[in-house]
Design a protein around this motif. Structure first.
Motif, PDB file in Angstrom:
ATOM      1  N   VAL A   1     -54.998  -9.126  -3.903  1.00  0.00           N
ATOM      2  CA  VAL A   1     -55.002  -9.705  -5.246  1.00  0.00           C
ATOM      3  C   VAL A   1     -54.234  -8.801  -6.205  1.00  0.00           C
ATOM      4  O   VAL A   1     -53.449  -9.273  -7.040  1.00  0.00           O
ATOM      5  N   THR A   2     -54.428  -7.489  -6.085  1.00  0.00           N
ATOM      6  CA  THR A   2     -53.704  -6.541  -6.940  1.00  0.00           C
ATOM      7  C   THR A   2     -52.207  -6.604  -6.691  1.00  0.00           C
ATOM      8  O   THR A   2     -51.412  -6.627  -7.643  1.00  0.00           O
ATOM      9  N   VAL A   3     -51.817  -6.646  -5.434  1.00  0.00           N
ATOM     10  CA  VAL A   3     -50.388  -6.734  -5.104  1.00  0.00           C
ATOM     11  C   VAL A   3     -49.805  -8.043  -5.621  1.00  0.00           C
ATOM     12  O   VAL A   3     -48.714  -8.059  -6.204  1.00  0.00           O
TER      13      VAL A   3
ATOM     14  N   MET B   1     -67.194  -5.056   4.341  1.00  0.00           N
ATOM     15  CA  MET B   1     -66.678  -4.263   3.243  1.00  0.00           C
ATOM     16  C   MET B   1     -65.156  -4.120   3.334  1.00  0.00           C
ATOM     17  O   MET B   1     -64.485  -4.107   2.313  1.00  0.00           O
ATOM     18  N   ALA B   2     -64.664  -3.993   4.556  1.00  0.00           N
ATOM     19  CA  ALA B   2     -63.222  -3.846   4.737  1.00  0.00           C
ATOM     20  C   ALA B   2     -62.482  -5.105   4.293  1.00  0.00           C
ATOM     21  O   ALA B   2     -61.384  -5.020   3.737  1.00  0.00           O
ATOM     22  N   ARG B   3     -63.095  -6.262   4.516  1.00  0.00           N
ATOM     23  CA  ARG B   3     -62.463  -7.513   4.106  1.00  0.00           C
ATOM     24  C   ARG B   3     -62.391  -7.607   2.581  1.00  0.00           C
ATOM     25  O   ARG B   3     -61.401  -8.083   2.034  1.00  0.00           O
ATOM     26  N   LEU B   4     -63.439  -7.167   1.911  1.00  0.00           N
ATOM     27  CA  LEU B   4     -63.435  -7.183   0.454  1.00  0.00           C
ATOM     28  C   LEU B   4     -62.365  -6.238  -0.097  1.00  0.00           C
ATOM     29  O   LEU B   4     -61.639  -6.590  -1.033  1.00  0.00           O
ATOM     30  N   ASN B   5     -62.252  -5.071   0.490  1.00  0.00           N
ATOM     31  CA  ASN B   5     -61.212  -4.130   0.062  1.00  0.00           C
ATOM     32  C   ASN B   5     -59.819  -4.700   0.298  1.00  0.00           C
ATOM     33  O   ASN B   5     -58.930  -4.547  -0.539  1.00  0.00           O
ATOM     34  N   MET B   6     -59.622  -5.345   1.431  1.00  0.00           N
ATOM     35  CA  MET B   6     -58.323  -5.959   1.728  1.00  0.00           C
ATOM     36  C   MET B   6     -58.030  -7.088   0.740  1.00  0.00           C
ATOM     37  O   MET B   6     -56.905  -7.217   0.256  1.00  0.00           O
ATOM     38  N   LEU B   7     -59.043  -7.881   0.414  1.00  0.00           N
ATOM     39  CA  LEU B   7     -58.857  -8.968  -0.543  1.00  0.00           C
ATOM     40  C   LEU B   7     -58.491  -8.423  -1.921  1.00  0.00           C
ATOM     41  O   LEU B   7     -57.575  -8.928  -2.575  1.00  0.00           O
TER      42      LEU B   7
ATOM     43  N   VAL C   1     -46.293 -10.988  -9.287  1.00  0.00           N
ATOM     44  CA  VAL C   1     -46.114 -12.116 -10.213  1.00  0.00           C
ATOM     45  C   VAL C   1     -45.733 -11.604 -11.606  1.00  0.00           C
ATOM     46  O   VAL C   1     -44.849 -12.157 -12.269  1.00  0.00           O
ATOM     47  N   ALA C   2     -46.380 -10.534 -12.055  1.00  0.00           N
ATOM     48  CA  ALA C   2     -46.058  -9.971 -13.372  1.00  0.00           C
ATOM     49  C   ALA C   2     -44.627  -9.434 -13.404  1.00  0.00           C
ATOM     50  O   ALA C   2     -43.910  -9.617 -14.395  1.00  0.00           O
ATOM     51  N   MET C   3     -44.191  -8.777 -12.334  1.00  0.00           N
ATOM     52  CA  MET C   3     -42.816  -8.253 -12.290  1.00  0.00           C
ATOM     53  C   MET C   3     -41.805  -9.387 -12.303  1.00  0.00           C
ATOM     54  O   MET C   3     -40.802  -9.321 -13.026  1.00  0.00           O
TER      55      MET C   3
END
Length: 104
Positions: A11-13, A1-7, A18-20
């Protein structure tokens, strides 16, 4: 679960960064709906929604018809109509070419 949260976090960062960068690199005449600074604030405060909004509505893309400061650009076409890729895809050009060949 921790790996999914880190992923998901990475991805959000990445999406936000990229958008900025894209917002800062986009020519000022191609930014629409809000000023560039407002887009940057939206991207930072709402990372996923702001980035998606920027890519969907914040800039003028190729093939969109938008009036910018009272003028339309030559490279835009009406919505729903694909821009000709080359002169041989443009029916108007082909008509003029056939007419020029006939008149020789």
């Amino acid at each position: 679960m921790a790996r999914l949260n880190m992923l998901l976090f990475l991805v959000t960062v990445a999406l936000t960064v990229v958008a900025m960068i894209d917002c800062l690199a986009t020519d000022r005449t191609r930014v629409q709906h809000f000023p560039r600074n407002a887009w940057l604030v939206l991207i930072v405060l709402c990372p996923v929604a702001g980035a998606v909004a920027w890519f969907r509505a914040g800039r003028v893309g190729a093939g969109e018809r938008t009036i910018l400061s009272g003028q339309t650009s030559d490279w835009t076409v009406a919505p729903g109509r694909a821009a000709p890729i080359g002169p041989d895809d443009d029916p108007e050009f082909l008509r003029l070419l056939a007419e020029a060949i006939r008149n020789r």
